[in-house]
Scaffold this active site. Structure first.
Site, PDB file in Angstrom:
ATOM      1  N   HIS A   1      -5.603   9.980   0.607  1.00 22.15           N
ATOM      2  CA  HIS A   1      -6.198  10.250   1.918  1.00 22.15           C
ATOM      3  C   HIS A   1      -5.229  10.891   2.905  1.00 22.15           C
ATOM      4  O   HIS A   1      -5.656  11.669   3.753  1.00 22.15           O
ATOM      5  CB  HIS A   1      -6.799   8.970   2.513  1.00 22.15           C
ATOM      6  CG  HIS A   1      -5.888   7.789   2.483  1.00 22.15           C
ATOM      7  ND1 HIS A   1      -5.989   6.808   1.534  1.00 22.15           N
ATOM      8  CD2 HIS A   1      -4.857   7.424   3.262  1.00 22.15           C
ATOM      9  CE1 HIS A   1      -5.076   5.884   1.741  1.00 22.15           C
ATOM     10  NE2 HIS A   1      -4.362   6.230   2.784  1.00 22.15           N
TER      11      HIS A   1
ATOM     12  N   ASP B   1      -7.491   1.675   2.221  1.00 19.53           N
ATOM     13  CA  ASP B   1      -7.365   2.442   3.458  1.00 19.53           C
ATOM     14  C   ASP B   1      -8.168   3.735   3.404  1.00 19.53           C
ATOM     15  O   ASP B   1      -7.916   4.665   4.157  1.00 19.53           O
ATOM     16  CB  ASP B   1      -5.883   2.759   3.713  1.00 19.53           C
ATOM     17  CG  ASP B   1      -5.617   3.174   5.149  1.00 19.53           C
ATOM     18  OD1 ASP B   1      -6.484   2.930   6.015  1.00 19.53           O
ATOM     19  OD2 ASP B   1      -4.553   3.757   5.402  1.00 19.53           O
TER      20      ASP B   1
ATOM     21  N   ASP C   1       1.368   4.932   0.154  1.00 21.18           N
ATOM     22  CA  ASP C   1       1.075   6.338   0.411  1.00 21.18           C
ATOM     23  C   ASP C   1       2.231   7.140  -0.175  1.00 21.18           C
ATOM     24  O   ASP C   1       3.373   7.004   0.278  1.00 21.18           O
ATOM     25  CB  ASP C   1       0.969   6.595   1.912  1.00 21.18           C
ATOM     26  CG  ASP C   1      -0.087   5.716   2.563  1.00 21.18           C
ATOM     27  OD1 ASP C   1      -1.266   5.885   2.235  1.00 21.18           O
ATOM     28  OD2 ASP C   1       0.285   4.869   3.402  1.00 21.18           O
TER      29      ASP C   1
ATOM     30  N   HIS D   1       0.878  -1.174   0.000  1.00 23.72           N
ATOM     31  CA  HIS D   1       0.000   0.000   0.000  1.00 23.72           C
ATOM     32  C   HIS D   1       0.912   1.218   0.000  1.00 23.72           C
ATOM     33  O   HIS D   1       1.634   1.459   0.981  1.00 23.72           O
ATOM     34  CB  HIS D   1      -0.917   0.010   1.213  1.00 23.72           C
ATOM     35  CG  HIS D   1      -1.758   1.258   1.297  1.00 23.72           C
ATOM     36  ND1 HIS D   1      -2.492   1.714   0.242  1.00 23.72           N
ATOM     37  CD2 HIS D   1      -1.936   2.154   2.307  1.00 23.72           C
ATOM     38  CE1 HIS D   1      -3.106   2.834   0.589  1.00 23.72           C
ATOM     39  NE2 HIS D   1      -2.777   3.121   1.838  1.00 23.72           N
TER      40      HIS D   1
END
Length: 914
Positions: free
Chosen positions: A353, A128, A18, A16
């Site tokens: 996010h 997420d 980010d 994941h």
């Protein structure tokens, strides 16, 4: 003999990613390069390492190839072979803080980029995302995706992403998720998070302990023997010994099939089992059946300045630049697809996010400000070119009768509804170019001594329009011609402000500033006033009275409803973090209810009146020293005991309250210099309407939410997300409060159903899994916020209240032009549409076909009729999807008009082939 089917452990390798969070972007970027290098070496050297899911976002490819362009052919090889899965998104965006059109562009651009590599992963991936909007199933279905995988929204997720047991909204980790329009997808809840197969041991003893726990955890929630294990986590490096680890697992558990799997394979396996009836979860996924402390909802108010920049950037791109460029395309100008893609990508790089939510370290958000500016500069350049191209095609020759010094200008309404309102336009009364060879001092003398004289604004019919003129004096400017070097000049500029009447939807109206005889004839037309008493403003719809404490009493003349005590300011302490708000225990909110305000009239014209309200207020300077100690010790924020200090700092709030001649709402602009830390400021709007539920604008949907949270909710605050507005309505009256980039609200349980809108939240740490100081999240310095109070009859869709709130989001556009003939009339719109309860969303041009694309959505839960009239030459019209695919699209011949039914909450896209 047991008939129990053999269980399968699907191990899906992923990371994941980010792009920015607790490290700045480039530090994460360096780690990404290392990860991708190792991934491709592993795929090349280990045939048992089957595949890798690249987090659902194609921007990772751009980020990698920016540094390693020589690896493109190798990367493309593994994608085409199905060993690296990419798409469907460009980035993994936050759902509640990004617009519907931004999400569509995200899907469109993600598909376009993935298609270049020959493969698009049709996986609705929300690993997420901090809650997911209700229209996601419809967006998935219109994108050819029949599934959604997510980690938040249906169950609680605790500190450091640990999973807590409670009563679930779904019986299993597999469920049916249904949107408000009836679209259904197979939902896969990461019930044990998206890292439940992370770092699988190869050592037999360690593996036995690992798999005993992990298999039991997965079976606890799974409805089928197909068990999902996500082999990765945030920024997780590749597990290079995975093949060895899986071989160990196979020896330890001969009753289990361990497969290095992928999402298509796993989803097909799940669909092949029908043993258990799945729960149907409807609408938004907002973690309502939790204690309310881990929902991360207050990211809606972290670093409000970012949300304001995002609202402006989205509105300029989707509601101004795109429709104006489409308008210009009808006049023969090329539609700048490449610039739009670049501008959207730059804007969307702020939409993950951890970015738009304002929950990263300070370096991340500084870079975001630059990206917002870059995207905005491109959008403004497109707007400038497009509005001039359209204005050049407008017939302004009727103004020639008023003399050569008549100054025509065009006002554009790029909203989806006819619009009346106040517009300010800057005009050059005279220009002298440097190329004319006049000495600079002489140019300045001529410009400064120019007599403006008596002037008047006329509409296309020659009717005078009330206006005010402000002399801006001498200013420097320049042209950048396509065929010559830059052309500097000096100009005498004025700013005129007027009410533009009935400008058609997505259309224009021309005006002219004229002097001479016409001006003399109409010099006394501006005598009316909206000021009807001491600090009282009034039009035909509303009466607005400012009280001594600065609150407003607004009366809706249409039904006699009076709203009192509007616009109280509230201040409370905040000892939480960028993710969540926490008020100090036992603290009573401070408000301006008992603060005497200074009130005066600052604008009094026939088209608008403005009151200035000033509160000289003081608030505590910060939290006490205990807060930093608790932050360093990573004390869970609901358990913190810090209080606020006794010392105060000034909190002077200057509020401008405006009422327009034909305005349906009261516009509010408040500005203040924040010098306090660790606090929250809100504006309060008591509705005094009896209602147990309220309505709020979300992505392609007007959502109905309960005023009272679920019984599991323990957090004293019940703040929620909004986009354009929130509305409390009864049978005969309603009050909507619209905003520009203020994404957090709460309907208070105070007996008055007060709408509270967060204007500022100041905190000093990121929060989450460690101690990350963020002093810039205190948001010290100047701030300005804008709201609109919109009373209505209780029917927000039909009364036009929601349309008013949407129009509030979109700035007027204007441009000065010359006197010339043209193919467009002085009052013009290229198409006309109608549909009660239907909202217009987008007007673009498809890059592949050149067809014009129009999009609406039904705001209601009932079917609605939609009618489109396109008077220009049209070959056909067709209904398509958000991906604007023509294959299989339903086709209608458009003989100047088209009628169709929009289903409940349906998103409707119509293609126009010319």
């Amino acid at each position: 003999m047991s008939n129990k089917p053999k269980r399968t452990a699907h191990i899906i390798s992923h990371t994941h990613w980010d792009r920015e969070w607790y490290l700045p972007y480039e530090k994460h970027h360096v780690r990404l390069i290392r990860l991708m290098d190792v991934l491709m070496d592993t795929l090349e050297n280990d045939t048992e390492y089957k595949s890798f899911y690249l987090d659902g976002q194609t921007i990772i490819l751009e980020d990698y190839l920016q540094v390693r362009p020589e690896q493109k052919e190798r990367l493309e090889k593994y994608i085409r072979e199905g060993r690296i899965f990419i798409g469907p998104w460009y980035i993994l965006q936050d759902a509640f803080l990004t617009s519907g059109e931004a999400n569509i562009r995200n899907m469109q651009i993600g598909h376009k980029d993935a298609r270049r590599y020959g493969q698009i992963s049709k996986v609705g991936y929300f690993p997420d995302t901090f809650g997911i909007v209700g229209q996601a199933p419809q967006l998935m279905r219109q994108s050819g995706i029949d599934n959604a995988l997510f980690g938040r929204g249906v169950k609680p997720t605790g500190f450091n992403n640990t999973v807590a047991d409670s009563e679930y909204e779904s019986s299993f980790s597999e469920l049916i998720w249904e949107g408000p329009d009836g679209s259904k997808v197979l939902g896969i809840l990461f019930a044990n998070w998206y890292s439940n197969g992370n770092e699988i041991p190869a050592d037999p003893e360690e593996a036995k302990a690992f798999w005993d726990r992990k298999l039991a955890d997965a079976e606890k929630y799974a409805s089928t023997p197909e068990l999902l294990f996500m082999n990765g986590c945030d920024h997780q490096p590749i597990q290079t010994d995975l093949a060895e680890a899986l071989e160990t697992a196979r020896k330890l558990y001969p009753d289990t099939e361990f497969v290095h799997s992928n999402f298509p394979q796993y989803l097909e396996s799940v669909k092949g089992h029908q043993e258990n009836e799945l729960s149907v979860v409807r609408g938004e996924l907002r973690s309502q059946r939790t204690d309310g402390w881990g929902t991360l909802v207050n990211t809606a108010s972290a670093r409000v300045y970012l949300k304001q920049m995002n609202q402006q950037g989205q509105a300029l791109l989707e509601k101004v630049a795109e429709p104006l460029a489409a308008y210009a395309h009808l006049t023969g100008q090329a539609y700048p697809h490449h610039l739009f893609t670049y501008a959207w990508k730059t804007l969307m790089q702020n939409h993950p996010h951890d970015s738009i939510c304002g929950c990263s370290v300070d370096e991340v958000h500084r870079e975001m400000v630059t990206r917002f500016a870059k995207s905005r500069d491109v959008a403004e350049s497109i707007i400038e070119d497009s509005k001039r191209a359209v204005a050049d095609a407008v017939d302004t020759s009727s103004f020639a009768q008023y003399g050569e010094d008549a100054l025509p200008f065009v006002v554009f309404n790029t909203t989806g509804w006819e619009r009346t309102g106040t517009v300010s336009v800057e005009l050059d009364v005279q220009r002298i170019y440097f190329r004319d060879g006049i000495p600079l001092d002489e140019i300045s003398r001529r410009i400064q001594t120019l007599e403006l004289g008596e002037r008047v604004v006329l509409d296309p019919s020659g009717k005078p329009v009330p206006f005010t003129l402000e002399d801006l004096g001498q200013r420097f400017g320049y042209d950048l011609p396509d065929d010559r070097f830059r052309q500097p000049y000096m100009a005498r500029a004025v700013r005129i402000t007027l009410q533009a009447d009935a400008v058609p939807a997505h259309g224009l109206r021309a005006y002219a500033l004229v002097s001479g005889q016409a001006a003399a004839q109409h010099s006394d037309n501006a005598s009316a006033s909206l000021i009807t008493g001491n600090n009282v403003m009034e039009n035909s719809i509303l009466r607005v009275a400012a009280q001594p404490n600065g609150t407003l009493t607004v009366t809706d003349k249409r039904n006699g409803r009076e709203y009192r005590d509007l616009l109280v300011y509230e201040d409370t302490g905040d000892i939480g973090n960028e993710y969540m708000y926490k008020q100090p225990e036992g603290e009573a909110p401070l408000t301006t209810r008992d603060v005497q305000a200074s009130i005066r009239v600052v604008e009094d014209t026939p088209y608008r009146a403005t009151l200035e309200i000033v509160h000289d207020w003081e608030v505590p300077a910060s939290a006490d020293e205990l807060l930093q100690k608790e932050q360093i010790e990573v004390v869970y924020y609901p358990e913190r005991k810090a209080q606020r200090v006794k010392e105060t700092v000034p909190m002077k709030i200057r509020t401008l309250v405006r009422l327009e001649k034909d305005g349906k709402g009261v516009k509010v602009e408040a500005s203040f210099n924040n010098q306090a830390k660790d606090h929250r400021v809100r504006a309060l709007f008591p509705t005094d309407i009896e209602a147990s539920r309220h309505r709020v604008d979300s992505m392609f949907e007007i959502v109905t939410r309960d005023n009272q949270p679920a019984i599991e909710w323990q957090n004293p605050s019940n703040a929620q997300h909004q986009q354009a507005f929130v509305d409390v309505s009864g049978e005969t009256a309603g009050l909507a409060v619209a905003n520009l980039g203020l994404n957090e609200y709460e309907v208070l349980r105070d007996g008055r159903n007060t709408i509270a809108v967060t204007l500022l939240r100041s905190v000093g740490e990121l929060g989450d899994w460690g101690w990350f100081p963020t002093p810039e999240a205190q948001c010290l310095g100047e701030h300005a916020v804008q709201l609109e109070i919109i009373p209505h009859d209780g029917r927000g869709e039909e009364s036009g209240a929601y349309a008013e709130a949407y129009q509030f989001q979109i700035p007027w556009t204007s441009v000065q032009t010359g006197i010339h003939t043209g193919e467009l009339s002085a009052v013009h719109a290229p198409f006309v549409w109608s549909g009660e309860g239907v909202a217009f969303s987008a007007w673009t041009v498809n890059e592949d076909s050149g067809d014009h694309m129009l999009r609406w959505y039904n705001m209601k839960q009932q079917p609605a009729s939609l009618r489109l009239e396109w008077p220009q030459s049209v070959s056909r019209a067709y209904k398509t999807t958000i991906l604007e695919e023509t294959e299989g699209a339903s086709v209608e011949q458009l003989s100047e008009s088209l009628e169709l039914e929009a289903g409940p909450c349906e998103i409707v896209t119509i293609g126009i082939e010319r």
